[in-house]
Design an enzyme around this catalytic site. Structure first.
Site, PDB file in Angstrom:
ATOM      1  N   GLY B 198      35.334  51.331   7.733  1.00 43.63           N
ATOM      2  CA  GLY B 198      36.726  51.287   8.179  1.00 43.63           C
ATOM      3  C   GLY B 198      36.952  51.815   9.585  1.00 43.63           C
ATOM      4  O   GLY B 198      37.716  51.246  10.359  1.00 43.63           O
ATOM      5  N   CYS B 322      24.601  58.646  16.298  1.00 42.53           N
ATOM      6  CA  CYS B 322      24.239  59.172  14.981  1.00 42.53           C
ATOM      7  C   CYS B 322      23.073  60.133  15.038  1.00 42.53           C
ATOM      8  O   CYS B 322      22.888  60.944  14.147  1.00 42.53           O
ATOM      9  CB  CYS B 322      23.926  58.038  14.020  1.00 42.53           C
TER      10      CYS B 322
END
Lengths: 134, 384
Positions: B198, B322
Site C-alpha cells: 500500500g 531496505c
C-alpha cells in the site's frame, strides 16, 4: 542515526586539503575497503601549526577526520598523539552507530602515521640512529 | 519542509486515503467477522476495497488476498507455492529480487531446495530464453520481480509468465514498485501470484496484497481464524485496507497523468546528473520505472552524499533503502557487474506526483555542488 555534531563536520568539514611540503604525512585505509583518510601536518616549535586532511568513505570517516583536525590544531605533538578514541567520539557527539567505530580507528591511525613521519624526518635530519625508520 | 525524492522507499498517503481511513476508524464499530451491523459494515468496507484492487489489476475480487504488507505477501507466495508443490524442490529466481523474495528463497535453499539463480544483463534484466532453459519438470515455482526497486529496470514479466504457463510452472512476481506507477494487468501477464504494498502507491503502510490466480494452489503459512481464505489469518486491518482500496481507485484514474509527470521529472534529473563528469546511470535507459533515477558517482561514497543533500533539504536514498543499515554492496548491483566502489557510490532518486520541475532543477544543482565538495575531500582523486 548520526548525532548533529557529526553531521555538522560532514556538511562543513574543517581544514580540508593537503599542505604543500608538509612536515608529516600519514594515510590509513584502502579504497578497496571503502575508507581512506590522509593527514598532512606542519610542525612549529613542537606544536601542530597547520593540518590538512582528506577523506574518502563513509560519513563518520569524513566527519571524524574533520573533528580530529580541530582537536590537534595548535596542540603540542605529544598532546596531539595522545588524543583518544573517546576524545574523538565526544567531538562527534557521542557513540557511533554499530559497525561505524572503525572510522575512529582509521582516523587515529592516519594521524599517528603523520606524526611518526614527522619524527622520522626529524631523526634523519638530526642524524640520530642509522636505520631508525626501519 | 524539504523536498522529498525517495518515493521508491515510501510515498506520503494521499489525503483522500487518509480521509477514508479516518472515517472508517471514527465511524465503524465492528470486527469484520462479527455478524452484527458494525461487523457487516467493516466486512462491506473490505469487500469494496477488494473490488477496487481487483479492478486496478484486471483481476477478480476473489483473487485478492489482503496481507500485512509487501514482504508478507511475497513470503506467502514463496512459501505457499513451495509447500503446495509437494515433491518438487527446484526453484528458479533472479538475483536482483527484493530481500522479501531473495531471502525467503535463500531460506528454502538452506533447507534443501535447489535454486537456479538466473543471470542478469548489465541493466539487471533477465533473459527470457535463459529463463526458459532453467525451468525443469521438478521446478516448484519461478519468481522474477516486475520492476527492480533499486535500479528501476522493468523485467519482461508478461513473457516470463507466458513461458511458465506453457511449461506448467507457477510464476510469482513482486510488483511492489510497479503497481500504481506502471500499467500492471494480470490479464496481459499470466502470473500465478503477484505481490504489492500500500505505501508505495500513496496508500497506507502496513497493508499489502497478494493476487492469487483462480485455481492456483497455495499452502497457508500462518494459522488462525481463517481470514482471507485462510491464507492471511488474523483480524483484518480494515482501515488500512479501506485506504489501500482508495489508493488503487486513484491510481487507476490518474495513472496516465502520474506516469507522464514522473517521466518528465525523471528524465530531467537523468539529463542533469549525467552531465556531471563521473556520474553514470544504472539500470535500463528506457525500460525503467517512470519515477526512478539510479546513479553511481565516481569518487564519492553514497552515505556522505545522501546526508549532505539531506542537510540541504533533499531526501534521497542510498543504494537500497531496505539494507541501508549495513555496509554491504548491493547484491543487485554486483549481479549487474558493477564493482564494489561503484556499488557503494550509488544513489537512488525517486520522484513523485507532488514534485515540480523547479524542485528537481534545484535538486540537480544541489547534487552537483555536493558531489564537487565531497570530491574535493577525497584523497583518491587528483584534480578531478
Amino acid at each position: 542515526m548520526y548525532r548533529p555534531e557529526l553531521i555538522e563536520h560532514l556538511v562543513r568539514p574543517q581544514n580540508v586539503g593537503e599542505l604543500s611540503e608538509p612536515d608529516g604525512f600519514g594515510e590509513s585505509g584502502h579504497a578497496a575497503c571503502g575508507d581512506v583518510v590522509r593527514f598532512t601536518v606542519r610542525i612549529s616549535n613542537g606544536t601542530v601549526a597547520a593540518v590538512g586532511y582528506k577523506a574518502y568513505g563513509c560519513a563518520p570517516c569524513i566527519a571524524a577526520g574533520s573533528a580530529m583536525t580541530e582537536l590537534i590544531q595548535g596542540e603540542s605533538i605529544i598532546r596531539a598523539a595522545a588524543i583518544s578514541r573517546e576524545d574523538l567520539r565526544r567531538a562527534l557527539g557521542g557513540e557511533l552507530p554499530e559497525g561505524k567505530e572503525h572510522a575512529l580507528t582509521l582516523v587515529l591511525d592516519a594521524l599517528h602515521r603523520a606524526l611518526e613521519d614527522y619524527w622520522n624526518r626529524e631523526a634523519e635530519e638530526a642524524d640520530l640512529v642509522e636505520g631508525y625508520r626501519g | 519542509m524539504g523536498i522529498y525524492l525517495d518515493h521508491a522507499a515510501t510515498t506520503p498517503p494521499d489525503p483522500r486515503v487518509l480521509e477514508a481511513m479516518l472515517r472508517h476508524l471514527r465511524e465503524v464499530r465492528g470486527n469484520p467477522s462479527s455478524i452484527h451491523s458494525g461487523g457487516v459494515a467493516a466486512r462491506n468496507a473490505i469487500e469494496e476495497a477488494r473490488e477496487e484492487v481487483a479492478r486496478l489489476l484486471g483481476a477478480e475480487p476473489q483473487e485478492i488476498i489482503f496481507t500485512g504488507g509487501g514482504t508478507e505477501a511475497d513470503n506467502l507466495a514463496v512459501f505457499g507455492l513451495a509447500r503446495a508443490a509437494g515433491e518438487k524442490r527446484h526453484i528458479v529466481a533472479a538475483p536482483i529480487e527484493h530481500p522479501a523474495v531473495r531471502n525467503a528463497v535463500k531460506h528454502l535453499e538452506a533447507g534443501g531446495y535447489e535454486v537456479t539463480w538466473l543471470e542478469v544483463d548489465a541493466y539487471g534484466v533477465v533473459d527470457p530464453e535463459a529463463f526458459r532453459r532453467a525451468l525443469r519438470p521438478d521446478t516448484a515455482f519461478a519468481t522474477v520481480m516486475w520492476a527492480n526497486n533499486e535500479v528501476g529496470s522493468v523485467q519482461p514479466v508478461a513473457e516470463l509468465a507466458e513461458i511458465c504457463r506453457e511449461c506448467g510452472v507457477p510464476f510469482h512476481t513482486d510488483a511492489v514498485q510497479a503497481v500504481g506507477h506502471l500499467p500492471v494487468s494480470v490479464e496481459e501477464a499470466p502470473v500465478f501470484t503477484l505481490a504489492f504494498s500500500g505505501h508505495k502507491l500513496y496508500g497506507p503502510p502496513g497493508v499489502g496484497v497478494l493476487y492469487v490466480r483462480e485455481g492456483v494452489e497455495l499452502a497457508p503459512v500462518s494459522f488462525g481464524g481463517g481470514q482471507e481464505r485462510g491464507l492471511r489469518n488474523g483480524t483484518e486491518n480494515v482501515a488500512g485496507i479501506c485506504g489501500l482500496g482508495v489508493a488503487c481507485r486513484i491510481a487507476r484514474a490518474e495513472l496516465e497523468e502520474r506516469m507522464r509527470h514522473e517521466r518528465e521529472l525523471r528524465d530531467r534529473i537523468i539529463s542533469g546528473l549525467t552531465r556531471i563528469p563521473g556520474v553514470s546511470l544504472n539500470g535500463h535507459p528506457e525500460r525503467r520505472l517512470p519515477n526512478n533515477v539510479h546513479v553511481s558517482v565516481d569518487g564519492v561514497e553514497a552515505e556522505g552524499l545522501v546526508l549532505v543533500l539531506d542537510a540541504q533539504g533533499f531526501a534521497v536514498g542510498k543504494g537500497s533503502a531496505c539494507s541501508s543499515g549495513e555496509h554491504k554492496a548491493s547484491p543487485v548491483l554486483l549481479a549487474m557487474g558493477l564493482g564494489e566502489r561503484e556499488a557503494f557510490s550509488a544513489v537512488r532518486i525517486s520522484v513523485g506526483r507532488e514534485n515540480t520541475v523547479e524542485e528537481v532543477d534545484r535538486f540537480v544543482e544541489a547534487f552537483s555542488g555536493a558531489v564537487a565538495g565531497l570530491r574535493e575531500l577525497s584523497p583518491l582523486r587528483t584534480g578531478g
